[in-house]
Design a protein around this motif. Structure first.
Motif, short mmCIF file in Angstrom:
data_model
loop_
_atom_site.label_atom_id
_atom_site.label_comp_id
_atom_site.label_asym_id
_atom_site.label_seq_id
_atom_site.Cartn_x
_atom_site.Cartn_y
_atom_site.Cartn_z
N HIS A 63 -5.02 -2.91 -6.89
CA HIS A 63 -3.80 -2.37 -7.53
C HIS A 63 -2.98 -3.48 -8.19
O HIS A 63 -2.28 -4.24 -7.53
CB HIS A 63 -2.92 -1.63 -6.51
N HIS A 65 -0.76 -4.46 -12.07
CA HIS A 65 -0.32 -4.13 -13.44
C HIS A 65 -0.31 -5.46 -14.21
O HIS A 65 0.71 -6.16 -14.25
CB HIS A 65 1.07 -3.52 -13.42
N HIS A 222 0.45 6.20 -7.97
CA HIS A 222 1.52 5.79 -7.04
C HIS A 222 1.93 7.00 -6.22
O HIS A 222 2.28 8.04 -6.79
CB HIS A 222 2.75 5.30 -7.82
N HIS A 253 0.40 2.56 -2.13
CA HIS A 253 1.63 2.40 -1.33
C HIS A 253 1.62 3.33 -0.09
O HIS A 253 1.26 2.88 0.97
CB HIS A 253 2.89 2.51 -2.20
N ASP A 304 -0.15 -6.15 -7.28
CA ASP A 304 0.80 -5.19 -7.87
C ASP A 304 1.39 -5.75 -9.16
O ASP A 304 0.73 -5.76 -10.18
CB ASP A 304 1.87 -4.80 -6.86
ZN LIG Z 1 1.94 -0.15 -9.01
#
Ligand SMILES: [Zn+2]
Length: 486
Positions: A63, A65, A222, A253, A304
């Motif tokens: 995960h 970005h 998410h 998460h 993340d």
């Molecule tokens: Zn994220």
């Protein structure tokens, strides 16, 4: 046939049948691992000397970005609400297509440099078709293995290139046909639907999930990140009620998932991804490692947002291990006891083979198993930081001691991308492009009043991308609670 022989290293295969082998070799033929063992020979092979090296599978990030690397550490002292307003609803709109390229190219090289050979790139800032083309081009140019996610999120834009969801759905099909036809390529496609709280209505959300299934793309989402106003978001239950829950989904998460929802996740073969840095910082609680392993749910970890924390996997794996240990140790605080729960060996598996399982790629990567692609890294132990390491527990050294500085060699599908501690790429160009992008974004953001956006303004900006009903619910959920400072 191209042959490479990694010779005389300490092989940490992460394959339960092979285990760890001191003074061993790995033979690579045409990008695949063909043999692991002692005294291998291959007459015409290029030799990679692995004396004093740990030879292990590359790390798998489930995960991340990548596009946020052009705002390095901007969010380092922020909450999730600050992030939602400052980055997602505001700074994201300042990215030009060339900024996406710069961030993706630099970010992919930064990952490779850290020994991360596979990433789920949750790319949710595709404001124009060119933003998407440039994001993909950046990854391709760097040579990183990635599941590139077509993200449906968008910040409020004055004159959006995509006027309707239908246009965005259609453009995803165009990209799939243009870039992602070959299913065993190192770059494949995933889909990241908007969060439930941002759906205009259920049909809009369902259409984004349906697109992924039409394209046979894995879904990343998410989910249950917050304890809204003291209640639960029940987003797993919502997916289930809509008939969307299935084994092709990776949920990120998840701390505010109910026991009944965890049961649904396990039953449907859904995988999960945790990001200790942002979860611990931004009010998303401890990573749900213990619950996931109790249920046998595939679980991986990730960095993340690189607008917050570093881009390696040493850090999140160590944080995940130690927070899980802390949770299990808690009832016995203050007592002397024999041993600690959860081994470094298990944490190493989370960052390699288990991460690959989360992504549905464990048949191809995640361990040094003959037949798998040669995604391999070498850690130099002949250094001031790792010298004298304990050969009886190599995972202890990897998880608790090693860092980016120890990553000597990195290869993806047999292609060497870092050697003797140096990236085999035009690093100067990557840095210049990223610096230009960061400068441009900072300037645009400054003209809008800075990166920080207050909560009331955040809710106003959200009005532009979702329904007023949702924003009212959000506003009710997010009471302005001052963080505790003592
Ligand atoms: Zn994220």
């Amino acid at each position: 046939m191209s042959r490479r022989l990694i010779k005389g290293g300490f092989v940490v295969s992460v394959d339960p049948r092979l285990g760890n082998l001191d003074d061993a070799d790995v033979l690579i033929e045409d990008g695949k691992i063909s043999a692991v063992g002692r005294n291998l020979s291959a007459a015409d092979a290029e030799i990679i000397d692995a004396a004093h090296m740990i030879v292990m599978p590359g790390f798998v990030d489930t995960h991340r970005h990548i596009w946020q690397g052009a705002m390095r550490a901007v969010t380092a002292d922020w909450s999730l609400l600050n992030y939602l307003g400052g980055i997602r609803m505001s700074a994201a709109a300042c990215y030009r297509p060339e900024d996406m390229y710069a961030a993706q190219y630099q970010g992919a090289l930064e990952a490779i440099n850290a020994g991360v050979t596979t990433i789920t790139d949750y790319c949710h800032n595709l404001n124009t078709p060119d933003h998407a083309h440039e994001a993909i081009r950046g990854l391709r140019d760097a040579g990183l293995r990635a599941i590139w996610n077509y993200g449906f999120n968008r910040p409020p834009l004055g004159d959006p290139a995509f006027k309707t969801q239908q246009e965005r759905l259609q453009f995803a099909r165009t990209l799939a046909a243009q870039y992602f036809v070959q299913r065993d390529a190192i770059l494949t496609m995933g889909v990241a639907p908007e969060e439930a709280a941002l759906w205009i209505d259920d049909d809009a959300g369902k259409a984004q999930f349906a697109l992924a299934r039409e394209l046979a793309a894995r879904l990343f989402w998410h989910c249950n990140c917050l304890n809204h106003g003291g209640g639960r978001p029940f987003e797993v239950a919502r997916l289930h009620a809509l008939g969307l829950l299935d084994h092709d989904i990776v949920l990120s998460h998840m701390r505010y998932t109910t026991p009944e929802e965890w049961r649904l996740v396990a039953e449907h073969g859904v995988a999960v991804a945790f990001t200790p840095d942002t979860e611990l910082q931004m009010g998303m609680g401890y990573p749900s490692t213990i619950i996931a392993r109790r249920h046998g749910i595939a679980h991986g970890y990730g960095a993340d947002i690189t607008s917050n924390n570093s881009a390696d996997m040493f850090t999140p794996l160590r944080m995940a291990l130690q927070t899980a240990r802390a949770e299990l140790n808690a009832p016995r605080d203050g007592e002397l006891y024999d041993g600690v729960p959860i081994t470094c060996d298990e944490a190493l598996r989370w960052g390699t083979l288990e991460g690959a399982r989360v992504l549905g790629l464990d048949h191809r990567i995640g361990s040094l198993t003959p037949g798998k692609d040669a995604d391999i890294i070498l850690l130099n132990t002949d250094s001031i930081t790792l010298v004298g390491w304990d050969r009886s527990n190599p995972a202890g050294t990897i998880i608790q001691q090693a860092s980016i500085a120890d990553v000597d060699t990195v290869m993806i599908k047999g292609k060497v991308l870092k050697r003797h501690g140096v990236l085999l790429a035009d690093v100067k160009r990557a840095c210049r492009l990223l610096a230009d992008a960061a400068e441009h974004i900072a300037r645009e953001v400054a003209a809008k009043g800075g990166f920080y956006v207050d909560p009331q303004r955040t809710f106003q900006l959200m009005q532009a991308v979702t329904s007023a009903r949702h924003v009212d619910a959000f506003r009710a959920d997010y009471q302005e609670i001052a963080p505790t400072t003592t």
